[in-house]
Write an enzyme that holds these catalytic residues in place. Sequence first.
Site, PDB file in Angstrom:
ATOM      1  N   ILE A 110     114.496 117.173   8.711  1.00 45.86           N
ATOM      2  CA  ILE A 110     114.043 116.040   9.513  1.00 45.86           C
ATOM      3  C   ILE A 110     112.860 116.501  10.362  1.00 45.86           C
ATOM      4  O   ILE A 110     113.016 117.301  11.287  1.00 45.86           O
ATOM      5  CB  ILE A 110     115.167 115.499  10.403  1.00 45.86           C
ATOM      6  CG1 ILE A 110     116.372 115.085   9.549  1.00 45.86           C
ATOM      7  CG2 ILE A 110     114.668 114.336  11.238  1.00 45.86           C
ATOM      8  CD1 ILE A 110     116.059 113.979   8.572  1.00 45.86           C
ATOM      9  N   PRO A 113     112.965 113.324  14.297  1.00 48.97           N
ATOM     10  CA  PRO A 113     114.276 112.667  14.373  1.00 48.97           C
ATOM     11  C   PRO A 113     114.206 111.215  14.838  1.00 48.97           C
ATOM     12  O   PRO A 113     114.995 110.383  14.384  1.00 48.97           O
ATOM     13  CB  PRO A 113     115.050 113.537  15.371  1.00 48.97           C
ATOM     14  CG  PRO A 113     114.358 114.864  15.344  1.00 48.97           C
ATOM     15  CD  PRO A 113     112.914 114.561  15.093  1.00 48.97           C
ATOM     16  N   GLN A 119     114.055 104.607  10.635  1.00 48.38           N
ATOM     17  CA  GLN A 119     114.068 104.230   9.223  1.00 48.38           C
ATOM     18  C   GLN A 119     115.473 103.851   8.771  1.00 48.38           C
ATOM     19  O   GLN A 119     115.666 102.864   8.052  1.00 48.38           O
ATOM     20  CB  GLN A 119     113.532 105.378   8.372  1.00 48.38           C
ATOM     21  CG  GLN A 119     112.032 105.563   8.444  1.00 48.38           C
ATOM     22  CD  GLN A 119     111.296 104.600   7.513  1.00 48.38           C
ATOM     23  OE1 GLN A 119     111.480 103.391   7.557  1.00 48.38           O
ATOM     24  NE2 GLN A 119     110.470 105.141   6.656  1.00 48.38           N
ATOM     25  N   LYS A 182     112.768 114.511   2.501  1.00 47.16           N
ATOM     26  CA  LYS A 182     113.140 113.461   1.560  1.00 47.16           C
ATOM     27  C   LYS A 182     112.717 112.102   2.117  1.00 47.16           C
ATOM     28  O   LYS A 182     112.437 111.967   3.308  1.00 47.16           O
ATOM     29  CB  LYS A 182     114.654 113.459   1.327  1.00 47.16           C
ATOM     30  CG  LYS A 182     115.207 114.761   0.782  1.00 47.16           C
ATOM     31  CD  LYS A 182     116.703 114.665   0.574  1.00 47.16           C
ATOM     32  CE  LYS A 182     117.277 115.967   0.053  1.00 47.16           C
ATOM     33  NZ  LYS A 182     118.740 115.884  -0.174  1.00 47.16           N
ATOM     34  N   GLY A 183     112.717 111.113   1.249  1.00 53.59           N
ATOM     35  CA  GLY A 183     112.412 109.761   1.675  1.00 53.59           C
ATOM     36  C   GLY A 183     113.605 109.126   2.374  1.00 53.59           C
ATOM     37  O   GLY A 183     114.760 109.383   2.038  1.00 53.59           O
ATOM     38  N   GLY A 185     115.130 105.361   4.423  1.00 51.73           N
ATOM     39  CA  GLY A 185     114.997 103.908   4.509  1.00 51.73           C
ATOM     40  C   GLY A 185     115.750 103.229   3.392  1.00 51.73           C
ATOM     41  O   GLY A 185     116.719 102.492   3.623  1.00 51.73           O
ATOM     42  N   GLU A 186     115.319 103.446   2.160  1.00 51.04           N
ATOM     43  CA  GLU A 186     115.986 102.810   1.022  1.00 51.04           C
ATOM     44  C   GLU A 186     117.420 103.294   0.856  1.00 51.04           C
ATOM     45  O   GLU A 186     118.300 102.523   0.467  1.00 51.04           O
ATOM     46  CB  GLU A 186     115.198 103.066  -0.263  1.00 51.04           C
ATOM     47  CG  GLU A 186     113.843 102.406  -0.331  1.00 51.04           C
ATOM     48  CD  GLU A 186     112.771 103.201   0.389  1.00 51.04           C
ATOM     49  OE1 GLU A 186     113.117 104.245   0.982  1.00 51.04           O
ATOM     50  OE2 GLU A 186     111.613 102.772   0.368  1.00 51.04           O
TER      51      GLU A 186
END
Length: 223
Positions: A110, A113, A119, A182-183, A185-186
């Site tokens: 992260i 944070p 997100q 990493k991404g 939200g989704e």
Amino acid sequence: MRPARPDTLQIREDDDQLAARGRRLRADSLCWRPYRARWGPRAQPFHRRGHARSRPLEIVENGKASPSLLRMRKYTSYTHSAVFAEVRVDEDLGVIRIPKIVCAAAAGRIINPKTARSQILVGVVMGIGMALHEEAMTDHRRGKIMNHNLAEYHVPAHADIADIEVIFVDEADDKVSPLGVKGLGEIAIVGTAAAVANAIFNATGRRVRDFPITLDKLITETK
């Protein structure tokens, strides 16, 4: 505007502007590939206006930070999460309330944070909208969307959102990228709607498989 070549970049002495062979550059016109550069022989530290300025940089090496294609072929997924939802359902009216949602995500390293948590919060809210509110009403005879405005297309409001707890699992992952990031939200959207539907099933014993889960569907399923 076309991107500028690294070997044409220099700092203009008159107005501290980054230029490429005499033309000024916007921030979005710069190449995003990382380069390692070194100062010229007569370089001085670069500061704000009125201080010493640096000489043009010399590009000595190219580099990239994308994952290895050979390593990516060995894995199908890099991120995962677990979502827990607490719901309350009115026995007479079928009104659904969500007092608390907990989302635990394995997000690798992260970097920030605060923005990472934001997100996840947005993803959870969108998942609540998917589960209980958002639905596109289609006129099948004319092929048009009937509720194509924010007055009739329902989305979660402040009154629909209660306590959301975000937990980041400290997990080092050198396979997703060299930085281990990493991404986000989704991954919060995917599990939230399913967690809400399962919580409603556990509370009422009725399984509704068509989103959004509205009170009319819940009452119909009851009968």
